[in-house]
Structures are given as C-alpha cells and as structure tokens.
Design a protein around this motif. Structure first.
Motif, PDB file in Angstrom:
ATOM      1  N   PRO A  58       0.811  -1.226   0.000  1.00 35.61           N
ATOM      2  CA  PRO A  58       0.000   0.000   0.000  1.00 35.61           C
ATOM      3  C   PRO A  58       0.839   1.269   0.000  1.00 35.61           C
ATOM      4  N   ALA A  59       2.049   1.189   0.585  1.00 32.60           N
ATOM      5  CA  ALA A  59       2.887   2.381   0.667  1.00 32.60           C
ATOM      6  C   ALA A  59       3.376   2.848  -0.700  1.00 32.60           C
ATOM      7  N   SER A  60       3.294   1.971  -1.704  1.00 30.18           N
ATOM      8  CA  SER A  60       3.748   2.333  -3.042  1.00 30.18           C
ATOM      9  C   SER A  60       2.635   2.980  -3.869  1.00 30.18           C
ATOM     10  N   LYS A  61       1.445   3.077  -3.297  1.00 28.79           N
ATOM     11  CA  LYS A  61       0.306   3.620  -4.037  1.00 28.79           C
ATOM     12  C   LYS A  61      -0.151   4.942  -3.420  1.00 28.79           C
ATOM     13  N   GLN A 111      -2.496   5.827  30.142  1.00 23.53           N
ATOM     14  CA  GLN A 111      -1.747   5.019  29.184  1.00 23.53           C
ATOM     15  C   GLN A 111      -2.400   5.064  27.812  1.00 23.53           C
ATOM     16  N   PRO A 112      -1.691   5.554  26.767  1.00 18.48           N
ATOM     17  CA  PRO A 112      -2.255   5.548  25.414  1.00 18.48           C
ATOM     18  C   PRO A 112      -2.162   4.164  24.783  1.00 18.48           C
ATOM     19  N   ALA A 113      -2.847   3.986  23.682  1.00 20.36           N
ATOM     20  CA  ALA A 113      -2.738   2.729  22.921  1.00 20.36           C
ATOM     21  C   ALA A 113      -1.366   2.648  22.270  1.00 20.36           C
ATOM     22  N   ALA A 114      -0.910   1.436  22.007  1.00 24.13           N
ATOM     23  CA  ALA A 114       0.439   1.203  21.477  1.00 24.13           C
ATOM     24  C   ALA A 114       0.622   1.848  20.108  1.00 24.13           C
ATOM     25  N   PHE A 115       1.815   2.377  19.866  1.00 22.12           N
ATOM     26  CA  PHE A 115       2.138   3.045  18.602  1.00 22.12           C
ATOM     27  C   PHE A 115       2.017   2.095  17.411  1.00 22.12           C
ATOM     28  N   GLY A 116       2.377   0.840  17.605  1.00 22.40           N
ATOM     29  CA  GLY A 116       2.440  -0.082  16.478  1.00 22.40           C
ATOM     30  C   GLY A 116       1.102  -0.551  15.943  1.00 22.40           C
ATOM     31  N   ARG A 117       0.043  -0.369  16.679  1.00 21.38           N
ATOM     32  CA  ARG A 117      -1.277  -0.847  16.247  1.00 21.38           C
ATOM     33  C   ARG A 117      -2.012   0.278  15.525  1.00 21.38           C
ATOM     34  N   LYS A 118      -2.430   0.011  14.284  1.00 21.40           N
ATOM     35  CA  LYS A 118      -3.050   1.049  13.464  1.00 21.40           C
ATOM     36  C   LYS A 118      -4.524   0.803  13.153  1.00 21.40           C
ATOM     37  N   PHE A 119      -4.990  -0.405  13.323  1.00 16.94           N
ATOM     38  CA  PHE A 119      -6.387  -0.716  12.982  1.00 16.94           C
ATOM     39  C   PHE A 119      -7.018  -1.548  14.086  1.00 16.94           C
ATOM     40  N   TYR A 120      -8.240  -1.177  14.446  1.00 11.14           N
ATOM     41  CA  TYR A 120      -9.000  -1.928  15.443  1.00 11.14           C
ATOM     42  C   TYR A 120     -10.397  -2.224  14.901  1.00 11.14           C
ATOM     43  N   SER A 167       4.819   0.915  11.112  1.00 11.59           N
ATOM     44  CA  SER A 167       6.243   1.223  11.204  1.00 11.59           C
ATOM     45  C   SER A 167       6.835   0.517  12.410  1.00 11.59           C
ATOM     46  N   SER A 168       8.050   0.017  12.242  1.00 11.09           N
ATOM     47  CA  SER A 168       8.731  -0.643  13.354  1.00 11.09           C
ATOM     48  C   SER A 168       9.481   0.368  14.217  1.00 11.09           C
ATOM     49  N   GLN A 169       9.558   1.622  13.754  1.00  7.14           N
ATOM     50  CA  GLN A 169      10.245   2.668  14.498  1.00  7.14           C
ATOM     51  C   GLN A 169       9.311   3.850  14.729  1.00  7.14           C
ATOM     52  N   PHE A 170       9.540   4.567  15.827  1.00  6.71           N
ATOM     53  CA  PHE A 170       8.716   5.727  16.138  1.00  6.71           C
ATOM     54  C   PHE A 170       8.852   6.769  15.033  1.00  6.71           C
ATOM     55  N   ASP A 171       7.726   7.265  14.573  1.00  3.95           N
ATOM     56  CA  ASP A 171       7.715   8.222  13.468  1.00  3.95           C
ATOM     57  C   ASP A 171       6.433   9.044  13.573  1.00  3.95           C
ATOM     58  N   ASN A 172       6.581  10.360  13.769  1.00  6.14           N
ATOM     59  CA  ASN A 172       5.397  11.209  13.916  1.00  6.14           C
ATOM     60  C   ASN A 172       4.486  11.167  12.692  1.00  6.14           C
ATOM     61  N   SER A 173       5.072  10.938  11.511  1.00  8.46           N
ATOM     62  CA  SER A 173       4.253  10.913  10.298  1.00  8.46           C
ATOM     63  C   SER A 173       3.380   9.672  10.207  1.00  8.46           C
ATOM     64  N   LYS A 174       3.620   8.705  11.088  1.00  6.62           N
ATOM     65  CA  LYS A 174       2.859   7.451  11.080  1.00  6.62           C
ATOM     66  C   LYS A 174       1.783   7.418  12.174  1.00  6.62           C
TER      67      LYS A 174
END
Length: 235
Positions: A58-61, A111-120, A167-174
């Motif tokens: 998806p990142a290529s589109k 406590q916020p939700a984990a950074f790595g999870r993007k969809f629930y 993303s496997s690394q912290f990134d504000n854009s993500k």
C-alpha cells in the motif's frame, strides 16, 4: 568381389568424424540454449518477488487509490472544539463523559494505545479514554461506524490505509489509528459514517465524511500534523 581402396576408407572415416562433430555441436548448442532459458526463468522469478511485493505494498500507491476521492466523500464542515484536558489524567477505568462525538480532546486515562497498532475492530478497540490520550500525542484517529463495518469494500479500504502507516520505528508521520465508533458511544450526524479527529494546541479538530476516502484522510493529516499536538513527542 572388389576390394575397397584406401582412399575410400579414409573418406568414410572422415565422413563419420564430421557427422560426429556436427552432432556434438548440436548437443552443445542445445545445452547452452536450455541453460540460458533456465537462467532467465530463475532470474525472472527472483525479480518478480520484490516487484510483486512493491505492487501489492500500500505504501507504493497514492492515498487517492483507497476509497473514493475527497470530492466524492461527502465531507462535512470542519468543527473546532475546546482543546482543554492537556495532561489531565484520570484513573484508569473511570468513565469520562465527553462533550463531542467523537471526542477530539479532553481528560483521558494515563496510558495511550500502542504506537504499532493502526487498525482496530469492535472486538478489540481500546476505550475512548485511552484513545483520547493518543490524540494528545498527535495522532489522527479515523472513526468508522457500524455501516462501514458492514461494507466489505470500504472496510478493506480502511484496513489497507492503516497498513500504509505501519512502522517498526517511532515516526510522527505514522501517527494514525483507525477505530470503530460504537452506537453506544453516541450518534454521528445523519448520513455521516466516518469521522476524523485530531487534537491541536489551539483546538480539537473534527470532520465527518459519508464514505471512506484515503485522499480526504491524507488532506486532513497534512492540515493537522502530529507536530501541532500538545505533546507530539509521546508515542
């Protein structure tokens, strides 16, 4: 019976050698061609794997490929809410009554939700009080209602959009989370099934949409980046 002359025998032997050499050349050429074809197939197969992954990635589109265009999304007017509630942590488990649907700022759990999870989905979505803390750290949260949850095409578009922000690394854009909005949490405006929320320093931001639009989500996130949040350094 006439005897063969020595010249005849030599000629026959030479002819046999020529035929043998020609056969050897044909076998050699055949082997070279077959080896070359096998090499092409192997190289092509190896090259196709990363290419196919890139095509499916998806990142290529562009975001405009997911869902409808922003012009077709049925976007509502942007709403500015109070930005009160910065660092106002309430005991985990304590129910908080938010003034807007969905909340774009306010008191929240520690406590916020984990950074790595993007969809629930509805089965595993964190509490609103948890996700509001993510807003404080600069996340955009895209909420989808039960109408979208029952629409396979639109739900899949949201899932695909969420994969762009993994993303496997912290990134504000993500900093994106896509989560379901439950009827028990309150009602969206009539005809609206998606809501974008972001917590800026000056205001909480809300915008509704009728349909899933990757382009509209991207435009909202560019207008309200993670950097303008009260605590953008948090994960």
């Amino acid at each position: 019976m006439a005897k063969r002359k020595p010249d005849d025998r030599r000629e026959r032997v030479q002819q046999m050698r020529r035929e043998q050499q020609q056969a050897e050349r044909r076998r050699t050429i055949t082997l070279i061609v077959v080896s070359a074809l096998v090499g092409v197939v192997i190289i092509g197969a190896a090259a196709w794997v990363p290419v196919s992954r890139m095509i499916d990635n998806p990142a290529s589109k562009p975001m405009s490929e997911f869902g409808v265009t922003a012009a077709e999304a049925g976007l509502g007017e942007l709403t500015n809410d109070s930005a009160a509630g910065v660092s106002e942590h309430m005991p985990t488990g304590q129910k908080i009554s938010y003034k807007t649907v969905p909340p774009s700022a306010g008191p929240h759990w520690a406590q916020p939700a984990a950074f790595g999870r993007k969809f629930y989905d509805a089965k595993d979505r964190p509490a609103l009080e948890t996700l509001v803390h993510n807003l404080e750290h600069g996340y955009t949260i895209v909420w989808y209602d039960e109408t979208i949850a029952k629409d396979d095409a639109q739900l899949e578009a949201l899932r695909t959009i969420s994969r762009r922000y993994e993303s496997s690394q912290f990134d504000n854009s993500k900093k994106l989370i896509i989560a379901p909005w439950k009827a028990s949490d309150g009602a969206f405006p009539a005809g609206k099934h998606i809501a974008f929320t972001h917590w800026s320093l000056a205001n909480g931001r809300r915008q509704y949409s009728e349909r899933v639009s990757g382009e509209a989500i991207e435009q909202f996130m560019k207008k309200y980046p993670a950097s303008d949040a009260p605590e953008p350094q948090g994960a």
